[in-house]
Design an enzyme around this catalytic site. Sequence first.
Site, PDB file in Angstrom:
ATOM      1  N   HIS A  84     107.879   9.961-106.514  1.00 48.10           N
ATOM      2  CA  HIS A  84     109.302  10.081-106.230  1.00 48.10           C
ATOM      3  C   HIS A  84     109.639  11.534-105.970  1.00 48.10           C
ATOM      4  O   HIS A  84     109.185  12.418-106.672  1.00 48.10           O
ATOM      5  CB  HIS A  84     110.144   9.542-107.382  1.00 48.10           C
ATOM      6  CG  HIS A  84     111.546   9.225-106.958  1.00 48.10           C
ATOM      7  ND1 HIS A  84     111.892   8.026-106.370  1.00 48.10           N
ATOM      8  CD2 HIS A  84     112.676   9.954-106.988  1.00 48.10           C
ATOM      9  CE1 HIS A  84     113.177   8.031-106.083  1.00 48.10           C
ATOM     10  NE2 HIS A  84     113.682   9.197-106.436  1.00 48.10           N
ATOM     11  N   ASP A 163     121.962   1.892-110.935  1.00 47.61           N
ATOM     12  CA  ASP A 163     121.630   3.041-110.082  1.00 47.61           C
ATOM     13  C   ASP A 163     122.100   2.794-108.646  1.00 47.61           C
ATOM     14  O   ASP A 163     122.575   3.712-107.983  1.00 47.61           O
ATOM     15  CB  ASP A 163     120.129   3.355-110.112  1.00 47.61           C
ATOM     16  CG  ASP A 163     119.814   4.611-109.295  1.00 47.61           C
ATOM     17  OD1 ASP A 163     120.443   5.663-109.568  1.00 47.61           O
ATOM     18  OD2 ASP A 163     118.996   4.555-108.368  1.00 47.61           O
ATOM     19  N   ARG A 170     127.811   8.704-106.257  1.00 42.74           N
ATOM     20  CA  ARG A 170     127.517  10.151-106.358  1.00 42.74           C
ATOM     21  C   ARG A 170     127.406  10.776-104.975  1.00 42.74           C
ATOM     22  O   ARG A 170     127.818  11.904-104.757  1.00 42.74           O
ATOM     23  CB  ARG A 170     126.199  10.364-107.114  1.00 42.74           C
ATOM     24  CG  ARG A 170     126.313  10.158-108.611  1.00 42.74           C
ATOM     25  CD  ARG A 170     124.942  10.114-109.258  1.00 42.74           C
ATOM     26  NE  ARG A 170     124.198  11.337-109.085  1.00 42.74           N
ATOM     27  CZ  ARG A 170     122.859  11.391-108.934  1.00 42.74           C
ATOM     28  NH1 ARG A 170     122.140  10.301-108.950  1.00 42.74           N
ATOM     29  NH2 ARG A 170     122.261  12.546-108.778  1.00 42.74           N
ATOM     30  N   SER A 185     118.809   8.692-112.798  1.00 48.58           N
ATOM     31  CA  SER A 185     118.701   7.925-111.551  1.00 48.58           C
ATOM     32  C   SER A 185     117.234   7.705-111.191  1.00 48.58           C
ATOM     33  O   SER A 185     116.797   6.583-110.912  1.00 48.58           O
ATOM     34  CB  SER A 185     119.425   8.686-110.435  1.00 48.58           C
ATOM     35  OG  SER A 185     119.053   8.206-109.178  1.00 48.58           O
ATOM     36  N   LYS A 189     114.930   3.959-112.044  1.00 45.58           N
ATOM     37  CA  LYS A 189     114.286   3.229-110.933  1.00 45.58           C
ATOM     38  C   LYS A 189     112.782   3.130-111.158  1.00 45.58           C
ATOM     39  O   LYS A 189     112.179   2.097-110.972  1.00 45.58           O
ATOM     40  CB  LYS A 189     114.487   3.994-109.620  1.00 45.58           C
ATOM     41  CG  LYS A 189     115.745   3.666-108.873  1.00 45.58           C
ATOM     42  CD  LYS A 189     115.691   4.161-107.436  1.00 45.58           C
ATOM     43  CE  LYS A 189     115.732   5.652-107.261  1.00 45.58           C
ATOM     44  NZ  LYS A 189     116.989   6.294-107.554  1.00 45.58           N
TER      45      LYS A 189
END
Length: 439
Positions: A84, A163, A170, A185, A189
């Site tokens: 990520h 999320d 956001r 966040s 996930k």
Amino acid sequence: MSFLPAEIIKKKRNGGELTSDEIEEFILGYARGSIPDYQMSALLMAIFFKGMTKEETLGLTKAMLHSGEVVDFSSVKGFKVDKHSTGGVGDKTSLILGPIVAAAGAPVPMISGRGLGHTGGTLDKLEAIPGFNTQKPLPEFIELVRKNNICFIGQTKEICPADKKIYALRDVTATVESLPLICASIMSKKLAEGIDGLVLDVKYGSGAFMKTPALAEELAVNLMNIAKGYGKKVTSLLTNMDQPLGRYAGNSLEVDECVAIMKNEKFIGPQGYDLYEDTRELSLRLSAHMLLLAGIGKTEEESYQIALETLTSGKALAKFEELCKIHGGDLRNVPKPKYSMKITSEKSGFIQGFHTEAIGVAGILIKAGRAQTTDIIAPTAGIEFHAKVGDEVKSGDTLFTLHGDDQDLLASAVPMLKSAINISLQKVSKPSLILKVLS
Ligand code: URA
């Protein structure tokens, strides 16, 4: 009603520490629709200004994670690994490293995001491929990873619904650059994916949410502590986002860049070097760390060589084509932009740096990203980069090319892009791509 959202907002606004029950009730209330956007926006802004303690950040992550299901991958053999990124401009490595790692033998179940603030998102890039469907029910997600070693989906009603909603909010309420919000966040996930290991690409610089290496390292340490607390193997790379990555930023253009790299093509720019090289190298390095976590290769160098062979042999491209097919995407018909507009240098000298966030905002102006949650992305809109930090340019040389289907929109982004580059007579060295690896 004993739970009053405004009281929670007030407590955080005044710098108080929320209990995990208060956080959970707020987050689940928002995910289920009993707390409206305006109250969630206010809480996000209060968190943005007042921050959160470690316990609050953990409580937020847990509440977001348990707003949906945690995927049970016990039916899929092998070490499930994902990567990520904390977000960048032209940051497209997932499209290359996912296929590399899956083709090299490790299952990659990826839950990705859309563009956030000035940064791009993997889902928006994939959806530039006509027909590519990133909304899959959970059983199908598991089955596709079992059969193909790879599947990319977005947050859904089942996985991380909190999320999904908070991320979109956001994006349009200027509450992205907050360490606890980013941590919760990302980790909610990733923990929901049911993975065994995670590589984090934590960006620093003018195009990142964390502007300095020190802030990026703080974020990396927080993310890693949460991952380790849940028993996951984790490695973080601190990588440079003081300039856009690769040749393009913009959804269909980035898909083209990734496919070209997987076809072993080069694009030699006006400065005489391959403008795909940084995308390629970062994708390979991140792949190497994912493979190393999965036990494919005993050292980083051995895993790197496996990643390189998987890329150069065409196996990664074949896996990407397979991925497009299972998601219904038609890779042969990725749309091309109708118009382009060059931006040339008004002076001679060396490129000192970019205001990379402004480049991302220029992307939003041409609809490569969203200004409001309901905005529709223009898949062909994007920006091409012809020179990078340290390059010498002459007055009249092309610095950027804007691409897209709407000439007026392209023209509207020109002043923003012109202001996003700093050229002077002082020679500067090229920045390194990877600053540090934390494991
Ligand atoms: N990526 C995410 O998924 N969330 C953030 O908040 C930032 C980057």
